[in-house]
Write an enzyme that holds these catalytic residues in place. Structure first.
Site, PDB file in Angstrom:
ATOM      1  CE1 TYR A  51      21.254  31.917  -7.735  1.00 34.69           C
ATOM      2  CE2 TYR A  51      22.227  32.072  -9.910  1.00 34.69           C
ATOM      3  CZ  TYR A  51      22.299  32.267  -8.548  1.00 34.69           C
ATOM      4  OH  TYR A  51      23.429  32.814  -7.985  1.00 34.69           O
ATOM      5  CG  ASN A 114      25.165  39.128  -5.295  1.00 39.27           C
ATOM      6  OD1 ASN A 114      25.552  38.345  -6.165  1.00 39.27           O
ATOM      7  ND2 ASN A 114      24.205  38.832  -4.439  1.00 39.27           N
ATOM      8  CG  HIS A 117      25.354  31.249  -4.796  1.00 35.03           C
ATOM      9  ND1 HIS A 117      24.044  31.607  -4.569  1.00 35.03           N
ATOM     10  CD2 HIS A 117      25.449  29.933  -4.481  1.00 35.03           C
ATOM     11  CE1 HIS A 117      23.367  30.538  -4.153  1.00 35.03           C
ATOM     12  NE2 HIS A 117      24.203  29.512  -4.109  1.00 35.03           N
TER      13      HIS A 117
END
Ligand code: CMP
Length: 139
Positions: A51, A114, A117
């Site tokens: 990231y 969430n 990805h």
């Protein structure tokens, strides 16, 4: 339209909640071909490298702690227009804004946890596929 490859990750929250099978079933229902897969336990440093593009964001420390908090299932998916199609099937980053029936609407907890990805562009897909599957072609 051409055959593309993209990187998908079933994140630690979805793995912990037992949603890996449900998410793979959605991939298969959409005819996304899984051409590589690895179960990983990322170190904080590996999550930071993956990231790196977000290193200046205020959520970077928390995101990389979350992504290194447990197993994640990393996959390369292949198909026509797969980068955009995967993102459509995943839904908006924030599940509060995700469309009904999308993976994040179904399984995400919040904007960070969430569930999944997916690469956002061909250049990102190339970097992300090489990050987990060195030597594998991205197209
Ligand atoms: P992903 O698609 O993996 O890309 C970057 C990730 O950062 C994103 O999913 C979320 O997990 C996380 N993220 C994005 N925006 C925020 C935010 N505002 N707060 C916390 N985490 C975020």
């Amino acid at each position: 339209m051409s055959i593309e490859r993209t990187l998908a990750i079933i994140k630690p929250d979805a793995m912990e909640a037992g949603h890996a099978g449900d998410i793979i079933r959605i991939f298969e229902a959409n005819h996304f071909k899984i051409i590589a897969a690895r179960l990983v336990n990322l170190s904080k440093q590996e999550a930071e490298g993956f990231y790196a593009v977000h290193h200046s964001k205020e959520f970077f420390a928390s995101l990389t702690a979350f992504m290194s908090s447990g197993p994640a299932l990393v996959m390369v998916l292949e198909g026509e227009d797969i980068i955009a199609r995967l993102r459509e099937v995943m839904g908006a980053t924030n599940p509060a804004h995700a469309a009904p029936g999308t993976i994040r609407k179904l399984y995400a907890t919040n904007v960070e946890r969430n569930a999944v990805h997916g690469s956002d562009a061909p250049e990102t897909a190339a970097f992300e596929i090489a990050y987990f599957f060195p030597g594998m072609e991205s197209v």
